[in-house]
Design a protein around this motif. Sequence first.
Motif, PDB file in Angstrom:
ATOM      1  N   ALA A 178      66.003 -15.782 -85.816  1.00 43.33           N
ATOM      2  CA  ALA A 178      65.363 -14.657 -86.325  1.00 43.33           C
ATOM      3  C   ALA A 178      66.819 -13.687 -86.925  1.00 43.33           C
ATOM      4  O   ALA A 178      67.193 -13.365 -85.371  1.00 43.33           O
ATOM      5  N   TYR A 216      63.009 -17.191 -78.618  1.00 47.49           N
ATOM      6  CA  TYR A 216      63.843 -17.506 -79.675  1.00 47.49           C
ATOM      7  C   TYR A 216      64.975 -18.066 -79.060  1.00 47.49           C
ATOM      8  O   TYR A 216      65.741 -17.447 -78.470  1.00 47.49           O
ATOM      9  N   VAL A 270      58.974 -12.455 -87.857  1.00 47.87           N
ATOM     10  CA  VAL A 270      59.328 -12.511 -86.596  1.00 47.87           C
ATOM     11  C   VAL A 270      58.888 -11.277 -85.780  1.00 47.87           C
ATOM     12  O   VAL A 270      57.951 -11.512 -84.593  1.00 47.87           O
ATOM     13  N   ALA A 323      62.934 -11.717 -77.885  1.00 45.15           N
ATOM     14  CA  ALA A 323      62.353 -13.043 -78.784  1.00 45.15           C
ATOM     15  C   ALA A 323      62.785 -14.312 -78.318  1.00 45.15           C
ATOM     16  O   ALA A 323      62.556 -14.943 -78.204  1.00 45.15           O
ATOM     17  N   ILE A 369      55.114 -10.935 -79.793  1.00 39.04           N
ATOM     18  CA  ILE A 369      55.902 -11.743 -80.520  1.00 39.04           C
ATOM     19  C   ILE A 369      56.283 -13.409 -80.239  1.00 39.04           C
ATOM     20  O   ILE A 369      55.804 -14.173 -80.835  1.00 39.04           O
ATOM     21  N   ILE A 405      53.800 -18.808 -86.513  1.00 37.31           N
ATOM     22  CA  ILE A 405      55.472 -19.207 -87.463  1.00 37.31           C
ATOM     23  C   ILE A 405      54.965 -20.760 -87.408  1.00 37.31           C
ATOM     24  O   ILE A 405      55.798 -21.702 -88.638  1.00 37.31           O
ATOM     25  N   ARG A 419      53.383 -14.567 -82.437  1.00 36.97           N
ATOM     26  CA  ARG A 419      53.857 -14.511 -84.099  1.00 36.97           C
ATOM     27  C   ARG A 419      54.497 -15.293 -83.862  1.00 36.97           C
ATOM     28  O   ARG A 419      54.994 -16.445 -85.383  1.00 36.97           O
ATOM     29  N   ARG A 420      55.295 -16.049 -83.054  1.00 37.44           N
ATOM     30  CA  ARG A 420      56.544 -17.438 -82.729  1.00 37.44           C
ATOM     31  C   ARG A 420      55.652 -18.607 -82.531  1.00 37.44           C
ATOM     32  O   ARG A 420      55.336 -19.300 -83.725  1.00 37.44           O
ATOM     33  N   SER A 453      61.364 -14.265 -94.021  1.00 33.90           N
ATOM     34  CA  SER A 453      59.282 -14.441 -94.157  1.00 33.90           C
ATOM     35  C   SER A 453      58.627 -14.468 -95.257  1.00 33.90           C
ATOM     36  O   SER A 453      57.744 -14.980 -95.273  1.00 33.90           O
TER      37      SER A 453
END
Length: 245
Positions: A37, A55, A237, A50, A8, A15, A11-12, A217
């Motif tokens: 999220a 987040y 996410v 997360a 996560i 993103i 991925r964050r 997404s």
Amino acid sequence: MGGYEDQIKRRREAIEERVEAALARSGRPRDAARIMAVSKTVGIPEVVAAIAAGYRLFGENRPQELVRKLEGLAREQGLPAVRFDMIGNLQTNKINAVLGRASCIHSISSLHLAKAVSSRVERRMASGDCGAAQDVLLEVNVSGEASKSGFSPDELRASLDELRTYRGIHVIGLMTMAPQGDKSIARRTFAGLRELRDELASRCPELDLGELSCGMSEDFEEALEEGSTLVRLGRVVFDPSFELK
Ligand SMILES: *Cc1c(COP(=O)(O)O)cnc(C)c1O
């Protein structure tokens, strides 16, 4: 959760880079838009992961799940403050479950619902249960798909005067969902939302329509390029199998 938490986090970061680049392409600074999220498909441990990844804003689309998530998180020790918004279809008999829990309701899709939320908030204000109007977004069916809920642009134009009389809600912007699959249609939908907002804002300068909640997404970069201030991201996410690019 160790491996998942790392995923996560990674991925964050990816993103974040994409969000920053999309904003830069539209000449906007990073703080012009926020990332939500959308935790509707995951459990409490994933939400905790997360939060650890950074987040702070979450979205749920069902009132029962919103309640469950907030109760679950309340049992966790030492978490920073986070916000949950309601982003899905809301039936009038579920409004009370959402009030006092969701910081913003993104899915005010009709005058009927706006009025129902407003009157329940007014009742709570009168009894001292809450001190302020509920922040809401007006959901607009920009693309005109029959399967989508929301005000049509014409309905919204015709509803503004009525909406302004509802003391229990505080409109802070607009929300839309784009048709899935075709990014150029999605882009047109997001641009349509922004243009509608600009038109309504010039007609009613006292109305606060700063927030444009759009982009998911598959299409958040298009949304950010077209003026989104809040992207609602679920799979990118939380789903390790969703392609990151
Ligand atoms: C599920 C959902 C999202 C997130 O969708 P993804 O495609 O998983 O990013 C955003 N907005 C609403 C209203 C949703 O129901």
